[in-house]
Design an enzyme around this catalytic site. Structure first.
Site, PDB file in Angstrom:
ATOM      1  N   GLY A 103       0.819  -1.203   0.000  1.00 39.74           N
ATOM      2  CA  GLY A 103       0.000   0.000   0.000  1.00 39.74           C
ATOM      3  C   GLY A 103       0.849   1.249   0.000  1.00 39.74           C
ATOM      4  N   ASP A 105       0.276   4.178   1.077  1.00 38.00           N
ATOM      5  CA  ASP A 105       0.288   4.922   2.346  1.00 38.00           C
ATOM      6  C   ASP A 105       1.265   4.311   3.333  1.00 38.00           C
ATOM      7  OD1 ASP A 105      -1.341   2.644   2.509  1.00 38.00           O
ATOM      8  OD2 ASP A 105      -2.680   3.537   3.998  1.00 38.00           O
TER       9      ASP A 105
END
Length: 258
Positions: A103, A105
């Site tokens: 991911g 993030d």
């Protein structure tokens, strides 16, 4: 010149405008919108901003949200870049089996945490925790290699799962207690201690693997809820993803600064 950093999570879009694409840059403006309101950005909070020289974003919300944000960014004639996890960037090495599937993030937060740690002192291993809709717990070794991480449900998902799977648990949010004596407190305390236990186990793993005490960072919209319940010291950081975007921008947009 100015630099616009954008963090699009599962619930909100957060943005910060800096005077340059580098760590330590001065913050000129910032804001946040729930995803249902992002179509108002160009005519609202972004309308009065100076045209950014560069734009770098981190998104986990999906392609439909990304398209809506790109429509708002048409306000300026600037091509935005979006972070995709890579084998290495900004001093961090990606140990995921398939690096691009990590991911964005999580990757950006780890970059931000490492730059924060190096600014505070010598190299150390790290545990990086983001507490939001989901909770992620990342391990990074002393030399900046991402060793691996955990993903578990956040408080809200845990409560909804219990409510949908168990009769009679539609109760208000409670408080974290050592010995809960009502259902609301029992649910809130259970979720909090489940997250705390996963984090503390990862700290133990890193401590043993690296033979050093890790620097521990916690971020995310619900990080403040967890901090009082942790048994290991953590630095609570409001904008770790923005720290990471600034560090990445420092490399990506160097030519614009020179």
């Amino acid at each position: 010149m100015s630099f616009l950093a954008i963090d699009i999570g599962n619930t909100r879009l957060k943005w910060s405008l800096y005077d340059a694409p580098r760590p330590g840059a001065a913050l000129l403006a910032h804001g946040a919108e729930f995803l249902e309101n992002i179509d108002k950005l160009a005519d609202g909070p972004w309308a009065a901003l100076p045209t950014p020289t560069a734009i770098l974003g981190c998104i986990v919300a999906g392609d439909a949200i990304k398209r809506r944000v790109l429509e708002q960014l048409e306000l300026w004639d600037v091509h935005p870049q979006w972070v995709v996890s890579s084998p290495a960037e900004a001093g961090l090495t990606n140990g995921y089996d398939h690096p691009t599937r990590l991911g964005a993030d999580r990757w950006v937060a780890m970059v931000g945490a490492r730059h924060r740690m190096l600014a505070q002192g010598p190299e150390r291993p790290m545990v990086v925790v983001m507490v939001g809709t989901a909770v992620t717990v990342e391990a990074v070794d002393t030399h900046g290699k991402f060793l691996g991480g955990l993903i578990l449900p956040g408080h809200g998902i845990m409560l909804r799962a219990l409510e949908s799977g168990t009769a009679g648990l539609h109760v208000p949010t409670g408080e974290v207690r050592l010995f809960p004596t009502n259902t609301s407190d029992a649910l809130t305390s259970g979720g909090t201690y489940a997250i705390a236990g996963a984090v503390e186990r990862m700290v133990q793993h890193v401590r043993q693997h690296c033979q050093a005490e890790p620097a521990c960072y916690m971020t995310g919209g619900a990080g403040w809820k967890m901090a009082p319940s942790m048994s290991v010291p953590f630095e609570l950081v409001d904008n770790l993803i923005f720290d990471g975007l600034l560090a990445m921008a420092d490399e990506r947009f160097q030519a614009l600064v020179l």
